[in-house]
Scaffold this motif. Structure first.
Motif, PDB file in Angstrom:
ATOM      1  N   ARG A  80       0.846  -1.188   0.000  1.00 45.70           N
ATOM      2  CA  ARG A  80       0.000   0.000   0.000  1.00 45.70           C
ATOM      3  C   ARG A  80       0.894   1.255   0.000  1.00 45.70           C
ATOM      4  N   THR A  81       0.425   2.336   0.567  1.00 47.68           N
ATOM      5  CA  THR A  81       1.205   3.566   0.613  1.00 47.68           C
ATOM      6  C   THR A  81       2.507   3.342   1.380  1.00 47.68           C
ATOM      7  N   ASP A 185      -5.044   5.823   8.824  1.00 50.03           N
ATOM      8  CA  ASP A 185      -5.169   6.867   7.805  1.00 50.03           C
ATOM      9  C   ASP A 185      -3.837   7.049   7.069  1.00 50.03           C
ATOM     10  N   GLU A 186      -3.798   6.627   5.813  1.00 50.93           N
ATOM     11  CA  GLU A 186      -2.564   6.704   5.033  1.00 50.93           C
ATOM     12  C   GLU A 186      -2.312   8.100   4.464  1.00 50.93           C
ATOM     13  N   LYS A 187      -3.262   9.022   4.668  1.00 49.67           N
ATOM     14  CA  LYS A 187      -3.069  10.402   4.217  1.00 49.67           C
ATOM     15  C   LYS A 187      -2.465  11.292   5.301  1.00 49.67           C
ATOM     16  N   LEU A 188      -2.385  10.785   6.521  1.00 50.61           N
ATOM     17  CA  LEU A 188      -1.838  11.563   7.625  1.00 50.61           C
ATOM     18  C   LEU A 188      -0.364  11.842   7.358  1.00 50.61           C
ATOM     19  N   PRO A 189       0.047  13.106   7.273  1.00 51.16           N
ATOM     20  CA  PRO A 189       1.436  13.419   6.913  1.00 51.16           C
ATOM     21  C   PRO A 189       2.468  12.697   7.774  1.00 51.16           C
ATOM     22  N   GLU A 194      -0.424   8.476  14.059  1.00 53.79           N
ATOM     23  CA  GLU A 194      -1.436   7.665  13.375  1.00 53.79           C
ATOM     24  C   GLU A 194      -2.213   6.786  14.351  1.00 53.79           C
ATOM     25  N   THR A 232       6.871  17.990   9.121  1.00 61.77           N
ATOM     26  CA  THR A 232       5.910  16.885   9.003  1.00 61.77           C
ATOM     27  C   THR A 232       4.989  16.839  10.220  1.00 61.77           C
ATOM     28  N   TYR A 239      -3.580  18.661  10.044  1.00 56.59           N
ATOM     29  CA  TYR A 239      -4.476  17.660   9.438  1.00 56.59           C
ATOM     30  C   TYR A 239      -5.386  17.054  10.505  1.00 56.59           C
ATOM     31  N   ARG A 243      -9.466  16.876  10.689  1.00 58.26           N
ATOM     32  CA  ARG A 243     -10.182  15.597  10.720  1.00 58.26           C
ATOM     33  C   ARG A 243     -11.080  15.467  11.940  1.00 58.26           C
TER      34      ARG A 243
END
Length: 318
Positions: A80-81, A185-189, A194, A232, A239, A243
């Motif tokens: 995945r990411t 959440d793979e969009k979390l910088p 996480e 980061t 972020y 959310r």
């Protein structure tokens, strides 16, 4: 916020111990990895455990460990990411256990973790997850931290970080994670915090019950102190606030996040932004210790790394 009794829908047979999937995300730390995997295998747990070691961008090499009946170790590659979130999710989706947990490759599960947490989840079918106290290890010094509360609600996690709920302590019914709570959440910088973001989502559906005594050993290392991470961290905190808009309903919780933003801005050398965030935070709560630290760093009285190292000596972060 929606909460419903029994949101986990986990009803394991009380006469049987369910299969547990333990995901160990890793990258370039073979010796530490072997210690983490061995701690999973050595659990004083009557049921079976499948340990999924997920490599992120490096050649997958099976760790050299002593295995036994009822324990399996499988090596996977992150599909995945790239990064920690994709690593965890690769394992969670590949797992076949009724319950899933994670052990970072530089941490350890203490022997009684699974037995205690599975028993607790059986007692509380309304729970979305289980966590526990942990032993905090830094530079050879260990600090045992018990869980503050028997159960953590969504409001509790907004108000304070509650470090007992972290990536190496939680245990979650897999069906709830995949079908209701949602994956990491793979969009979390940078994948920063996480585990906190995931557990905030879990707590929307039910409390996170906690074994008071330490059940994991969490190691922190000076190698993680490097300035390039501060941007980061800043981006991840912004972020997180987007959310979870409910932070704005909890002045103390929002003050803590704004204090962390102040500190990251100070570490980046953005003194004006750091002071703005710090003062905004302190107007909401005088207990936002991150804001005081940020003002010291912004005033060039001490470096960010020195503050962080000092905090970690006492078993705390920023």
């Amino acid at each position: 916020m929606s909460q419903s009794p029994g949101a986990s829908h986990w009803r394991s047979d009380e006469q049987a111990w369910p299969l547990v999937t333990a995901v160990v995300p890793t990258k370039d730390r073979p010796q530490l990895l072997a210690r983490a995997v061995q701690s999973v295998i050595d659990q004083d747990y009557p049921g079976d455990i499948e340990c999924l070691v997920v490599f992120d961008g490096t050649e997958p090499i099976a760790p050299q460990v002593r295995t036994r009946a009822g324990r399996t170790v499988q090596v996977l590659v992150n599909n995945r990411t790239p990064g920690l979130a994709g690593n965890r999710n690769t394992g969670y989706l590949a797992g076949t256990g009724e319950l899933v947990g994670s052990c970072d490759d530089d941490d350890e599960w203490l022997p009684g973790k699974l037995r205690a947490q599975v028993a607790l989840l059986r007692e509380h079918p309304e729970a979305s997850a289980a966590a526990s106290g942990f032993v905090y290890s830094y530079r050879g010094k260990e600090i045992a931290r018990q869980a503050d509360k028997p159960a953590l609600t969504f409001a509790d996690l907004l108000n304070d970080r509650h470090l007992e709920a972290n990536a190496s302590t939680y245990l979650i019914p897999r069906s709830a994670l995949v079908d209701k709570i949602g994956l990491v959440d793979e969009k979390l910088p940078g994948g920063y915090a996480e585990d906190y973001e995931l557990l905030l989502r879990a707590a929307r559906f039910g409390p996170i019950v906690c074994v008071p005594e330490p059940q994991s050993r969490v190691y922190l290392h000076d190698s993680s102190f490097f300035a390039s991470r501060w941007q980061t961290i800043n981006d991840a905190l912004v972020y997180l606030l987007e959310r979870v808009p409910e932070f704005r309903q909890d002045p103390a919780g929002l003050a803590r996040i704004e204090g962390q933003l102040a500190f990251s801005q100070a570490a980046l050398g953005n003194r004006r932004q750091a002071a703005t965030y710090a003062l905004r935070s302190l107007r909401k709560s005088r207990r936002a210790r991150q804001s005081y630290a940020a003002l010291l760093v912004a005033g060039r009285l001490v470096s960010a790394d020195r503050v962080l190292a000092g905090a970690r000596r006492f078993g705390r972060g920023i």
